[in-house]
Motif scaffolding. Structure first.
Motif, PDB file in Angstrom:
ATOM      1  N   LYS A  21     -25.409 -21.677  32.945  1.00  0.00           N
ATOM      2  CA  LYS A  21     -27.045 -21.264  32.617  1.00  0.00           C
ATOM      3  C   LYS A  21     -27.441 -20.544  31.211  1.00  0.00           C
ATOM      4  CE  LYS A  21     -26.283 -18.559  37.660  1.00  0.00           C
ATOM      5  NZ  LYS A  21     -26.112 -17.639  38.088  1.00  0.00           N
ATOM      6  N   SER A  22     -26.598 -21.132  30.198  1.00  0.00           N
ATOM      7  CA  SER A  22     -27.304 -20.786  29.006  1.00  0.00           C
ATOM      8  C   SER A  22     -28.687 -20.665  28.485  1.00  0.00           C
ATOM      9  CB  SER A  22     -26.505 -21.142  28.259  1.00  0.00           C
ATOM     10  OG  SER A  22     -25.765 -21.943  27.724  1.00  0.00           O
TER      11      SER A  22
ATOM     12  N   PRO B  36     -23.754 -24.846  25.275  1.00  0.00           N
ATOM     13  CA  PRO B  36     -23.923 -25.014  26.669  1.00  0.00           C
ATOM     14  C   PRO B  36     -22.552 -24.573  27.668  1.00  0.00           C
ATOM     15  CG  PRO B  36     -24.302 -27.282  25.223  1.00  0.00           C
ATOM     16  CD  PRO B  36     -23.713 -25.831  24.519  1.00  0.00           C
ATOM     17  N   LEU B  37     -21.375 -24.486  27.180  1.00  0.00           N
ATOM     18  CA  LEU B  37     -20.695 -23.653  28.050  1.00  0.00           C
ATOM     19  C   LEU B  37     -21.066 -22.291  28.206  1.00  0.00           C
ATOM     20  CD1 LEU B  37     -17.668 -26.156  26.606  1.00  0.00           C
ATOM     21  CD2 LEU B  37     -19.495 -25.881  28.286  1.00  0.00           C
ATOM     22  N   ALA B  38     -21.534 -21.780  27.492  1.00  0.00           N
ATOM     23  CA  ALA B  38     -21.310 -20.243  27.479  1.00  0.00           C
ATOM     24  C   ALA B  38     -21.436 -19.455  28.929  1.00  0.00           C
ATOM     25  CB  ALA B  38     -22.570 -19.463  25.991  1.00  0.00           C
ATOM     26  N   GLY B  39     -20.945 -18.648  28.971  1.00  0.00           N
ATOM     27  CA  GLY B  39     -20.605 -17.242  30.203  1.00  0.00           C
ATOM     28  C   GLY B  39     -20.457 -18.075  31.481  1.00  0.00           C
ATOM     29  N   LEU B  40     -20.073 -19.368  31.493  1.00  0.00           N
ATOM     30  CA  LEU B  40     -19.302 -19.723  32.346  1.00  0.00           C
ATOM     31  C   LEU B  40     -18.369 -19.233  33.370  1.00  0.00           C
ATOM     32  CD1 LEU B  40     -18.341 -24.072  31.910  1.00  0.00           C
ATOM     33  CD2 LEU B  40     -20.581 -22.763  33.245  1.00  0.00           C
ATOM     34  N   GLY B  41     -17.661 -18.519  32.230  1.00  0.00           N
ATOM     35  CA  GLY B  41     -16.387 -17.861  33.082  1.00  0.00           C
ATOM     36  C   GLY B  41     -16.376 -17.291  33.567  1.00  0.00           C
TER      37      GLY B  41
ATOM     38  N   LEU C  49     -32.804 -17.930  12.605  1.00  0.00           N
ATOM     39  CA  LEU C  49     -31.669 -19.033  13.269  1.00  0.00           C
ATOM     40  C   LEU C  49     -31.583 -17.896  14.995  1.00  0.00           C
ATOM     41  CD1 LEU C  49     -29.751 -21.361  14.012  1.00  0.00           C
ATOM     42  CD2 LEU C  49     -27.993 -20.228  13.103  1.00  0.00           C
ATOM     43  N   LEU C  50     -32.087 -19.198  15.711  1.00  0.00           N
ATOM     44  CA  LEU C  50     -32.219 -18.275  17.456  1.00  0.00           C
ATOM     45  C   LEU C  50     -30.701 -18.851  17.977  1.00  0.00           C
ATOM     46  CD1 LEU C  50     -33.055 -15.953  19.039  1.00  0.00           C
ATOM     47  CD2 LEU C  50     -34.658 -17.739  19.971  1.00  0.00           C
ATOM     48  N   PHE C  51     -29.918 -18.452  18.541  1.00  0.00           N
ATOM     49  CA  PHE C  51     -28.605 -19.051  18.576  1.00  0.00           C
ATOM     50  C   PHE C  51     -27.935 -18.146  20.532  1.00  0.00           C
ATOM     51  CE2 PHE C  51     -26.245 -15.864  17.093  1.00  0.00           C
ATOM     52  CZ  PHE C  51     -25.410 -15.433  17.473  1.00  0.00           C
ATOM     53  N   ALA C  52     -27.919 -18.944  21.299  1.00  0.00           N
ATOM     54  CA  ALA C  52     -27.822 -18.536  22.454  1.00  0.00           C
ATOM     55  C   ALA C  52     -25.890 -18.551  22.816  1.00  0.00           C
ATOM     56  CB  ALA C  52     -28.289 -19.155  23.864  1.00  0.00           C
ATOM     57  N   GLY C  53     -26.115 -16.989  23.362  1.00  0.00           N
ATOM     58  CA  GLY C  53     -23.768 -17.610  24.022  1.00  0.00           C
ATOM     59  C   GLY C  53     -23.901 -16.144  23.507  1.00  0.00           C
ATOM     60  N   GLY C  54     -21.838 -15.727  23.028  1.00  0.00           N
ATOM     61  CA  GLY C  54     -21.912 -14.683  23.877  1.00  0.00           C
ATOM     62  C   GLY C  54     -20.766 -14.431  22.312  1.00  0.00           C
ATOM     63  N   ASP C  55     -20.123 -13.336  22.777  1.00  0.00           N
ATOM     64  CA  ASP C  55     -19.181 -13.479  21.029  1.00  0.00           C
ATOM     65  C   ASP C  55     -18.465 -14.734  20.486  1.00  0.00           C
ATOM     66  OD1 ASP C  55     -19.603 -10.604  21.000  1.00  0.00           O
ATOM     67  OD2 ASP C  55     -18.414 -10.085  21.994  1.00  0.00           O
ATOM     68  N   GLY C  56     -18.413 -15.455  21.610  1.00  0.00           N
ATOM     69  CA  GLY C  56     -17.141 -16.559  20.415  1.00  0.00           C
ATOM     70  C   GLY C  56     -18.179 -17.457  20.030  1.00  0.00           C
ATOM     71  N   THR C  57     -19.378 -17.109  20.506  1.00  0.00           N
ATOM     72  CA  THR C  57     -20.781 -18.324  19.627  1.00  0.00           C
ATOM     73  C   THR C  57     -21.182 -17.073  17.991  1.00  0.00           C
ATOM     74  OG1 THR C  57     -21.326 -19.052  22.076  1.00  0.00           O
ATOM     75  CG2 THR C  57     -22.458 -19.063  20.251  1.00  0.00           C
ATOM     76  N   ALA C  58     -21.226 -16.005  18.657  1.00  0.00           N
ATOM     77  CA  ALA C  58     -21.452 -15.346  17.153  1.00  0.00           C
ATOM     78  C   ALA C  58     -20.368 -15.499  16.068  1.00  0.00           C
ATOM     79  CB  ALA C  58     -21.030 -13.824  17.159  1.00  0.00           C
ATOM     80  N   ARG C  59     -19.172 -16.057  16.570  1.00  0.00           N
ATOM     81  CA  ARG C  59     -18.013 -15.421  15.555  1.00  0.00           C
ATOM     82  C   ARG C  59     -18.605 -17.659  15.018  1.00  0.00           C
ATOM     83  NH1 ARG C  59     -12.166 -13.915  17.868  1.00  0.00           N
ATOM     84  NH2 ARG C  59     -12.310 -15.560  15.933  1.00  0.00           N
ATOM     85  N   ASP C  60     -18.478 -17.695  15.607  1.00  0.00           N
ATOM     86  CA  ASP C  60     -18.833 -20.147  15.316  1.00  0.00           C
ATOM     87  C   ASP C  60     -19.784 -19.775  14.062  1.00  0.00           C
ATOM     88  OD1 ASP C  60     -16.384 -20.415  16.777  1.00  0.00           O
ATOM     89  OD2 ASP C  60     -17.864 -21.183  18.346  1.00  0.00           O
ATOM     90  N   VAL C  61     -20.451 -19.939  14.484  1.00  0.00           N
ATOM     91  CA  VAL C  61     -22.116 -19.048  14.056  1.00  0.00           C
ATOM     92  C   VAL C  61     -21.087 -18.611  12.410  1.00  0.00           C
ATOM     93  CG1 VAL C  61     -24.498 -18.892  13.253  1.00  0.00           C
ATOM     94  CG2 VAL C  61     -23.756 -19.064  15.117  1.00  0.00           C
ATOM     95  N   PHE C  62     -20.887 -17.454  12.215  1.00  0.00           N
ATOM     96  CA  PHE C  62     -21.185 -16.360  11.140  1.00  0.00           C
ATOM     97  C   PHE C  62     -19.839 -17.211  10.291  1.00  0.00           C
ATOM     98  CE2 PHE C  62     -17.314 -13.657   9.761  1.00  0.00           C
ATOM     99  CZ  PHE C  62     -18.108 -12.834   8.759  1.00  0.00           C
ATOM    100  N   ALA C  63     -19.444 -17.902  11.241  1.00  0.00           N
ATOM    101  CA  ALA C  63     -17.722 -18.932  10.239  1.00  0.00           C
ATOM    102  C   ALA C  63     -18.340 -19.482   9.343  1.00  0.00           C
ATOM    103  CB  ALA C  63     -16.463 -19.469  11.448  1.00  0.00           C
TER     104      ALA C  63
END
Length: 373
Positions: free
Chosen positions: A40-41, A12-17, A110-124
């Protein structure tokens, strides 16, 4: 027939900045909201899911509660099952916990909405244990696990539902090297690989790192850009090619931000989307932007300050694209891409542009999102 089991995660916080010129959302969500940022995610994920709405009787969505997936999926009429109760305010560890729960399910994707930080969290958590696909919703999107637009991500899922032959490929999970960034160097760091559906029309390439080394070419591009600025209020986008123009003018530049100049004078730096709209009303405008090397995006990657409202105000004819021929050749014929957040505007912006590649030197190059053709 068994249902297509779609894991779904929305950060929900992706892209806020992005729109408020914070260059990212990691750790600055509260500050972004205080500056007027609007989440807007979920809208980006909605654009992706809209492509497969006609298939919803064949899909089971497995997700987290509330804004992390359940609310949107149910509102669109999808069969939805919740495996994680998300808190009202989410953090990176919530994404990781959802992925951990989803690994206990037998997912098709698995479909996820976010940015590179989210991708890192999924990958972790997921590593390469299951197929994944990102819906681009963040400020930083260097990773190769994302669709080129939300609609394109939906098109890939539709291909899977249609039974098309879609191979899996290993794609890099990238993020900004924060140590280098603090010294003023923008360099993406590789964190690992995840398995994504291999559809090159719709899935983006990994962003090319490094700076353009041919200073003479950049000086020629800068000279041409400066010649085109006369009598306009000029919006200077992010990136090293635009930075070369600012350097030629002897003006301070926000490498990852958007600046405003007129008559070769810096008027304002590092502006948010709201500030840009306030300062450009009823003005004769030109927008100078460049492409992300390797990906080809000119809007929607690291320059969310350039809102759809602002781009419409500028007008297609007053968008000046700057690029070296080296960067254009690296696209290997793929078109430039716009991901403004407004699919109708993206369609309107399609066409051939006279890209500035030197002084009085141009290349006709197409802007055309493959998923909208």
């Amino acid at each position: 027939m068994s249902k297509f089991r779609l894991g779904l995660i929305i950060n929900p916080l992706a892209g806020l900045g992005g729109s408020v010129a914070l260059k990212g959302s990691d750790g600055v969500a509260s500050e972004a909201i205080a500056k007027g940022a609007v989440p807007k995610s979920h809208l980006r994920m909605q654009q992706a899911l809209a492509v497969i709405e006609a298939y919803k009787s064949r899909i089971e969505i497995i997700t987290a509660s509330g804004d992390m997936g359940e609310t949107l999926a149910k509102s669109m009429g999808f069969s939805t099952r919740v495996v994680y109760q998300a808190p009202e305010t989410t953090a990176a560890q919530d994404t990781q916990k959802v992925v951990s729960e989803l690994l206990n399910e037998t997912l098709d994707l698995l479909l996820f909405a976010g940015g590179d930080g989210t991708a890192r969290d999924v990958f972790a958590v997921a590593d390469d244990k299951l197929p994944v696909l990102g819906v681009p919703a963040g400020v930083k999107i260097h990773s190769g696990v994302y669709g080129i637009t939300p609609h394109a991500s939906g098109m890939v899922v539709k291909m899977l539902l249609d039974g098309d032959l879609v191979s899996l490929m290993s794609a890099d999970v990238m993020d900004i090297d924060e140590v280098a960034f603090r010294t003023g160097v923008v360099r993406a760091r590789r964190f690992g690989e995840m398995q994504v559906p291999a559809e090159p029309r719709y899935v983006q390439a990994v962003k090319m790192g490094g700076k353009e080394s041919d200073e003479l070419v950049l000086a020629d591009i800068a000279a041409e850009a400066i010649e085109q600025m006369e009598d306009h209020l000029c919006i200077m986008g992010s990136g090293s090619t635009v930075a070369a123009v600012m350097s030629e003018l002897g003006l301070d530049n926000t490498l990852l931000g958007v600046d405003l100049i007129q008559d070769e004078t810096l008027l304002a730096s590092d502006l948010s989307a709201t500030e840009l709209l306030q300062l450009t009303e009823d003005k004769s405008l030109k927008l100078f932007i460049t492409l992300i090397g390797g990906q080809g995006h000119i809007l929607g990657r690291g320059n969310q300050q350039l809102s759809p409202e602002l781009v419409k105000r500028v007008g297609k004819d007053n968008i000046v694209i700057l690029a070296t021929k080296t960067k254009l050749k690296a696209l290997d014929g793929r078109p430039l891409i716009v991901d403004s957040g407004d699919p109708e505007l993206d369609i309107e912006l399609a066409g051939y542009y006279k890209v500035v590649t030197g002084y009085h030197d141009y290349v006709m190059y197409q802007v055309a999102n493959p998923d909208l053709l």
